[in-house]
Design a protein around this motif. Structure first.
Motif, PDB file in Angstrom:
ATOM      1  N   MET A 116       0.935  -1.077   0.046  1.00  0.00           N
ATOM      2  CA  MET A 116      -0.019   0.211   0.110  1.00  0.00           C
ATOM      3  C   MET A 116       0.791   1.140  -0.038  1.00  0.00           C
ATOM      4  O   MET A 116       0.609   2.393  -0.706  1.00  0.00           O
ATOM      5  CB  MET A 116      -0.980  -0.027   1.265  1.00  0.00           C
ATOM      6  CG  MET A 116      -2.290  -0.880   1.052  1.00  0.00           C
ATOM      7  SD  MET A 116      -3.443  -0.978   2.348  1.00  0.00           S
ATOM      8  CE  MET A 116      -2.553  -1.553   3.810  1.00  0.00           C
ATOM      9  N   GLN A 117       2.090   1.082   0.831  1.00  0.00           N
ATOM     10  CA  GLN A 117       2.777   2.229   0.686  1.00  0.00           C
ATOM     11  C   GLN A 117       3.570   2.601  -0.604  1.00  0.00           C
ATOM     12  O   GLN A 117       3.843   3.803  -1.130  1.00  0.00           O
ATOM     13  CB  GLN A 117       3.804   2.311   1.917  1.00  0.00           C
ATOM     14  CG  GLN A 117       4.587   3.601   2.346  1.00  0.00           C
ATOM     15  CD  GLN A 117       5.822   3.756   1.438  1.00  0.00           C
ATOM     16  OE1 GLN A 117       6.454   2.817   0.853  1.00  0.00           O
ATOM     17  NE2 GLN A 117       6.349   5.182   1.300  1.00  0.00           N
ATOM     18  N   LYS A 118       3.725   1.496  -1.224  1.00  0.00           N
ATOM     19  CA  LYS A 118       4.371   1.699  -2.559  1.00  0.00           C
ATOM     20  C   LYS A 118       3.611   2.366  -3.556  1.00  0.00           C
ATOM     21  O   LYS A 118       3.874   2.950  -4.404  1.00  0.00           O
ATOM     22  CB  LYS A 118       4.787   0.141  -2.731  1.00  0.00           C
ATOM     23  CG  LYS A 118       5.592   0.228  -4.287  1.00  0.00           C
ATOM     24  CD  LYS A 118       6.208  -1.272  -4.579  1.00  0.00           C
ATOM     25  CE  LYS A 118       6.817  -1.485  -5.662  1.00  0.00           C
ATOM     26  NZ  LYS A 118       7.206  -2.864  -5.936  1.00  0.00           N
ATOM     27  N   GLU A 119       2.382   1.795  -3.313  1.00  0.00           N
ATOM     28  CA  GLU A 119       1.187   2.473  -4.179  1.00  0.00           C
ATOM     29  C   GLU A 119       1.170   3.935  -4.106  1.00  0.00           C
ATOM     30  O   GLU A 119       0.904   4.681  -4.741  1.00  0.00           O
ATOM     31  CB  GLU A 119      -0.094   1.886  -3.994  1.00  0.00           C
ATOM     32  CG  GLU A 119       0.057   0.242  -4.463  1.00  0.00           C
ATOM     33  CD  GLU A 119      -1.455  -0.575  -4.500  1.00  0.00           C
ATOM     34  OE1 GLU A 119      -2.370   0.166  -3.843  1.00  0.00           O
ATOM     35  OE2 GLU A 119      -1.365  -1.703  -4.382  1.00  0.00           O
ATOM     36  N   ARG A 120       1.280   4.273  -2.854  1.00  0.00           N
ATOM     37  CA  ARG A 120       1.192   5.820  -2.216  1.00  0.00           C
ATOM     38  C   ARG A 120       2.279   6.544  -2.994  1.00  0.00           C
ATOM     39  O   ARG A 120       2.143   7.728  -3.630  1.00  0.00           O
ATOM     40  CB  ARG A 120       0.985   5.962  -1.116  1.00  0.00           C
ATOM     41  CG  ARG A 120      -0.377   5.399  -0.547  1.00  0.00           C
ATOM     42  CD  ARG A 120      -0.655   5.863   0.935  1.00  0.00           C
ATOM     43  NE  ARG A 120      -1.834   5.046   1.131  1.00  0.00           N
ATOM     44  CZ  ARG A 120      -2.899   5.581   1.979  1.00  0.00           C
ATOM     45  NH1 ARG A 120      -2.949   6.714   1.890  1.00  0.00           N
ATOM     46  NH2 ARG A 120      -3.728   4.783   2.171  1.00  0.00           N
ATOM     47  N   THR A 121       3.450   5.842  -2.866  1.00  0.00           N
ATOM     48  CA  THR A 121       4.640   6.523  -3.752  1.00  0.00           C
ATOM     49  C   THR A 121       4.316   6.442  -5.097  1.00  0.00           C
ATOM     50  O   THR A 121       4.621   7.460  -5.682  1.00  0.00           O
ATOM     51  CB  THR A 121       5.658   5.410  -3.354  1.00  0.00           C
ATOM     52  OG1 THR A 121       6.223   5.647  -1.990  1.00  0.00           O
ATOM     53  CG2 THR A 121       7.206   6.318  -4.082  1.00  0.00           C
ATOM     54  N   ALA A 122       3.992   5.817  -5.656  1.00  0.00           N
ATOM     55  CA  ALA A 122       3.697   5.933  -7.152  1.00  0.00           C
ATOM     56  C   ALA A 122       2.439   6.905  -7.470  1.00  0.00           C
ATOM     57  O   ALA A 122       2.767   7.566  -8.567  1.00  0.00           O
ATOM     58  CB  ALA A 122       3.145   4.446  -7.737  1.00  0.00           C
ATOM     59  N   MET A 123       1.591   6.979  -6.602  1.00  0.00           N
ATOM     60  CA  MET A 123       0.685   8.031  -7.043  1.00  0.00           C
ATOM     61  C   MET A 123       1.337   9.448  -6.541  1.00  0.00           C
ATOM     62  O   MET A 123       1.124  10.397  -7.424  1.00  0.00           O
ATOM     63  CB  MET A 123      -0.365   8.158  -6.025  1.00  0.00           C
ATOM     64  CG  MET A 123      -1.438   6.842  -6.081  1.00  0.00           C
ATOM     65  SD  MET A 123      -2.908   6.513  -5.345  1.00  0.00           S
ATOM     66  CE  MET A 123      -2.520   7.090  -3.732  1.00  0.00           C
ATOM     67  N   GLU A 124       2.108   9.738  -5.704  1.00  0.00           N
ATOM     68  CA  GLU A 124       2.794  10.740  -5.294  1.00  0.00           C
ATOM     69  C   GLU A 124       3.953  11.081  -6.400  1.00  0.00           C
ATOM     70  O   GLU A 124       3.743  12.545  -7.016  1.00  0.00           O
ATOM     71  CB  GLU A 124       3.744  10.312  -3.976  1.00  0.00           C
ATOM     72  CG  GLU A 124       4.728  11.543  -3.724  1.00  0.00           C
ATOM     73  CD  GLU A 124       5.623  11.065  -2.470  1.00  0.00           C
ATOM     74  OE1 GLU A 124       5.039  11.317  -1.425  1.00  0.00           O
ATOM     75  OE2 GLU A 124       6.633  10.623  -2.873  1.00  0.00           O
TER      76      GLU A 124
END
Length: 128
Positions: A116-124
């Motif tokens: 989930m944190q990796k996905e947030r990084t991608a969105m960022e």
């Protein structure tokens, strides 16, 4: 900005113990009542384990918050009405050492939270 592959959780654990554990806890548990501001209006240090909100942020936010300190990182994002007690580590830790610390913190999360944190990084990174 994303964590480099060279970030070493084992080095990060040592750095975390030396520079972060006094506020965020030896087991990443944070300070008591971390959701309630103190008398000075500043929130206590949050946990970096899965009970906190660290994993809600992308790598760029986590790195900048650590390097510049909470107040400056928030100011650069346009937030001026929040008092952060997070100090800047830019004169204490190198950029690579900050990444080591973040790698250690992330290594303590279960795989689903890391994803989930990796996905947030991608969105960022995509500007979302």
């Amino acid at each position: 900005m994303t964590q480099p592959d060279s970030a070493d959780p084992a080095l990060g654990e040592t750095l975390y113990a030396e520079h972060c554990a006094s506020c965020h806890g030896a087991r990443l548990e944070g300070q008591p009542n971390w959701r309630q501001p103190g008398e000075d209006g500043v929130l206590p240090a949050p946990p970096h384990d899965e009970t906190g909100h660290t994993w809600h942020h992308g790598d760029g936010v986590l790195f900048t918050y650590t390097k510049l300190g909470g107040q400056e990182a928030l100011r650069r994002r346009g937030v001026t009405d929040f008092a952060s007690g997070m100090p800047a580590f830019e004169d204490v830790l190198s950029d690579q050492e900050i990444w080591h610390v973040l790698a250690y913190i992330k290594s303590q999360w279960d795989p689903q939270v890391r994803e989930m944190q990796k996905e947030r990084t991608a969105m960022e990174q995509a500007g979302q």
